[in-house]
Design a protein around this motif. Structure first.
Motif, short mmCIF file in Angstrom:
data_model
loop_
_atom_site.label_atom_id
_atom_site.label_comp_id
_atom_site.label_asym_id
_atom_site.label_seq_id
_atom_site.Cartn_x
_atom_site.Cartn_y
_atom_site.Cartn_z
N CYS B 273 12.43 -17.42 -24.52
CA CYS B 273 10.99 -17.22 -24.38
C CYS B 273 10.27 -17.58 -25.68
O CYS B 273 9.24 -18.26 -25.67
CB CYS B 273 10.68 -15.78 -24.01
N PHE B 274 10.80 -17.11 -26.81
CA PHE B 274 10.18 -17.43 -28.10
C PHE B 274 10.20 -18.94 -28.33
O PHE B 274 9.21 -19.54 -28.74
CB PHE B 274 10.93 -16.75 -29.25
N ALA B 275 11.36 -19.55 -28.05
CA ALA B 275 11.49 -20.97 -28.33
C ALA B 275 10.49 -21.78 -27.52
O ALA B 275 9.96 -22.77 -28.01
CB ALA B 275 12.92 -21.42 -28.01
N TYR B 276 10.23 -21.36 -26.29
CA TYR B 276 9.36 -22.14 -25.43
C TYR B 276 7.92 -21.61 -25.39
O TYR B 276 7.12 -22.08 -24.58
CB TYR B 276 9.95 -22.23 -24.02
N GLY B 277 7.60 -20.62 -26.20
CA GLY B 277 6.23 -20.11 -26.23
C GLY B 277 5.82 -19.41 -24.96
O GLY B 277 4.66 -19.46 -24.56
N ILE B 278 6.78 -18.75 -24.31
CA ILE B 278 6.47 -18.08 -23.05
C ILE B 278 5.95 -16.68 -23.34
O ILE B 278 6.56 -15.93 -24.10
CB ILE B 278 7.73 -18.03 -22.15
N THR B 279 4.82 -16.34 -22.76
CA THR B 279 4.20 -15.04 -23.01
C THR B 279 3.91 -14.37 -21.67
O THR B 279 4.15 -14.94 -20.61
CB THR B 279 2.89 -15.21 -23.79
N ALA B 420 2.27 -23.21 -20.86
CA ALA B 420 3.45 -22.95 -21.67
C ALA B 420 4.55 -22.31 -20.84
O ALA B 420 5.73 -22.65 -20.99
CB ALA B 420 3.08 -22.04 -22.84
N GLN B 423 7.15 -24.37 -18.96
CA GLN B 423 8.27 -24.97 -19.68
C GLN B 423 9.55 -24.18 -19.49
O GLN B 423 10.64 -24.69 -19.71
CB GLN B 423 7.96 -25.04 -21.18
#
Lengths: 179, 453
Positions: B273-279, B420, B423
């Protein structure tokens, strides 16, 4: 309101040839080894102006300093307003320290390439594709730099300020002729 | 092999297979030059970035004859892709091996349009982006403009903003539950979710005049005060919605079919999640309690009590649980706002930014001038750049605004959470069944208006 008046201490530091560094220890520690990275205090968000040849190293250092997430990548076209036409803007977020940092990378019109951030933050993928699509900025090292929102055969990059708007026929990809 | 029919096939080969492996006919140079992503490179990148070995993509170790792989296009007209999302899925029998989201079918150039509209008109533009949570779009745009203007927003306006956005979070999550239920086969959810949503939308219509695309939250405050008797409407919403939610819990929470379809499906880890900017809910389902309402509060939302719902498995079921809990938490905030609603102005009295009251125009020359200037040329915003972010139902919704000192934004960029979060789909869907892909898409809850802008 955007440009905060520099305080006396900062002016004194500048006069002594020293670089002003942010108060936040994490940001200060991150910026310290990068002599060419300019730090800009803004009323809104801490901003680092990064030369493009140092962008990837800086991003890597930022990730190690606790900025886990790349939130956004976009660009601004300062056509005829600034000497360097484009500016790629990236937003970093640190959950650990609850800090945001904005990276601004000036990009010349003649050499509109920037190192891609995908090797550091995989999430840059879509954002860089969108920026390429809209501004025509080439991200070197991107795994799949193709148009993302516009059709593949679209001509031009619409968010550039010199992209003609209005009275342009809408381009459709191989649309059948309806009679 | 005619040229056009195999184009998608060749495109996907370009990305996933190295040029030396692919036969000549598969190679297809895009206009910008063909690029390839090797499996080991992308793995290496993830390891470098997250420090752990995560499953990013899938490549079979043993040789599979070509004719056992099939590439199908899901969408853009597939009903369960929530709009016009197209997925190129590489199948091996029933198993999804690789996925590539293809977007842009709803692109309308809203960021470009935003450069030609004044700050006053800008709200009508941004509200159409994420059409399931329009108040958040308006809020984030208004916050950005106000930050550049450095205007003070009266407490009542802030409370109304929190009230409307939190109700909007409930309606957005209700649609998500309804459509997710339908996608997975619980058809009654579709009716139930929209039933409860209707109640809240009726209140929106009463307050703003519209059910969607309200343009209600504007720079300087809100467009109008709450209607007479709004307390009764809120009371009704607060009473009826939890009753409806209890129905959903009966239907879904311990339903073995629902659990079988959602537990352990579409799993993603916090590192990915961090790597792909998932929020948003997909990130919180992994156990990370990132909620901008708590960490970087806006519009005085920090003065209300609420809990951040987090999951632990990062699967579809946890995302569903988080949405249910967030609806309840939003209603809890709405209750507090309704109880403590401050009196006073619903917009700032700086008449350079907001129009003067109608009555004043008849008696004051200055008010008339302000009114005329505002509606002809708009108000000027000091030079500068600003980024604001709010926690929309889908994650971090941001607005990056550059002003050159005129009455129109020089650049207006919206950081769309759905964009985001999409992704993450290839990671969530890899090595799962085709049937599960539908549940996974629904659990990410992408709104294509938000993705394509």
């Amino acid at each position: 309101m955007a440009e905060e008046p520099t305080s006396e201490t900062e002016e004194a530091a500048e006069a002594a040839g020293m670089r002003s560094l942010p108060d936040h220890p994490v940001l200060a520690g991150l910026l310290e080894p990068f002599a060419d990275v300019e730090w800009q205090p803004s009323g809104d968000q801490d901003t680092a102006i990064v030369p493009k040849d140092q962008l990837r190293d800086f991003a890597r250092a930022a990730r190690e300093a606790g900025f886990e997430m790349l939130v956004d990548v976009t660009a601004v076209d300062y056509l005829r307003r600034r000497r360097v036409r484009f500016e790629v803007v990236a937003g970093l977020l640190s959950l650990e320290h609850n800090v945001r940092l904005r990276l601004r990378v000036p990009v010349d019109e003649d050499d509109s390439t920037v190192p891609s951030l995908v090797p550091v933050y995989s999430g840059a993928n879509f954002f860089e594709r969108e920026t390429f699509d809209m501004f025509g900025i080439i991200f070197e090292g991107h795994p799949d730099l193709t148009r993302i929102l516009l059709p593949d055969d679209w001509a031009g990059h619409p968010l550039r300020k010199d992209f003609a708007t209005g009275a342009v026929p809408v381009q459709f990809k191989s649309s059948p002729q309806v009679t | 092999m005619s040229d056009d029919t195999n184009r998608p096939v060749r495109e996907i080969r370009d990305v996933w297979i190295t040029p030396d492996e692919a036969p000549e006919w598969m190679r297809h140079a895009t206009d910008e030059g063909a690029q390839t992503m090797r499996w080991d490179e992308s793995q290496q990148r993830l390891v470098e970035q997250t420090g752990v070995r995560v499953e990013d993509d899938y490549v079979l170790d043993d040789e599979i004859p070509e004719d056992e792989r099939m590439i199908i296009n899901m969408g853009p007209q597939h009903p369960s892709t929530h709009g016009v999302l197209r997925l190129q899925i590489e199948l091996e029998g029933e198993i999804v091996r690789r996925v590539k989201p293809i977007i842009g079918y709803l692109h309308t150039g809203m960021e470009k349009t935003g450069e030609t509209l004044t700050y006053m008109q800008g709200g009508t533009n941004v509200t159409r982006m994420d059409y399931l949570s329009p108040f958040f779009n308006e809020l984030v745009f208004s916050l950005a403009v106000e930050k550049l203007l450095a205007v003070e927003i009266p407490p009542r306006a802030q409370a109304i903003r929190v009230l409307m956005t939190e109700l909007n979070r409930a309606t957005s999550h209700l649609v998500s539950l309804a459509t997710q239920g339908m996608d997975v086969g619980a058809l009654s959810m579709m009716l139930y979710g929209f039933r409860e949503r209707e109640l809240i939308l009726a209140f929106f219509e009463k307050t703003t005049g519209l059910r969607m695309n309200h343009n209600y939250i504007r720079p300087g405050g809100v467009a109008a005060d709450l209607p007479d008797g709004w307390e009764d409407d809120i009371e009704e919403i607060l009473q009826k919605t939890p009753v409806g939610l209890a129905d959903y819990e009966d239907l879904l929470k311990a339903n073995p079919i629902w659990e079988g379809r959602t537990r352990g499906v579409g799993v993603i880890s916090p590192e990915e999640c961090f790597a792909y900017g998932i929020t948003g809910p997909p990130l919180r389902a992994t156990g990370v309690d990132l909620d901008l309402r708590k960490s970087q509060p806006y519009s005085g939302i920090d003065q209300y009590e609420f809990d951040v719902a987090v999951g632990s498995h990062g699967d579809v079921y946890d995302r569903y649980r988080i949405r249910v809990q967030e609806i309840l938490q939003s209603l809890r905030i709405v209750q507090q706002v309704a109880d403590q609603m401050p009196s006073g102005d619903y917009r700032t009295d700086d008449h350079k930014v907001t129009p003067p009251p109608r009555k004043r125009i008849d008696e004051s020359m200055e008010a008339l001038i302000h009114h005329f200037k505002l509606f002809t040329e708009g108000f000027k915003v000091p030079e500068g750049e600003v980024y604001t972010a709010v926690e929309s139902p889908r994650g971090e919704l941001g607005c990056y605004l550059v002003s050159d000192g005129s009455a129109k934004p020089y650049r207006m960029h919206i950081r769309a959470p759905s964009f985001a979060n999409l992704q993450g789909l290839p990671i969530m869907m890899a090595d799962s069944l085709v049937a599960d892909s539908v549940a996974t898409i629904a659990s990410v809850d992408p709104v294509m208006g938000d993705v394509d802008r």
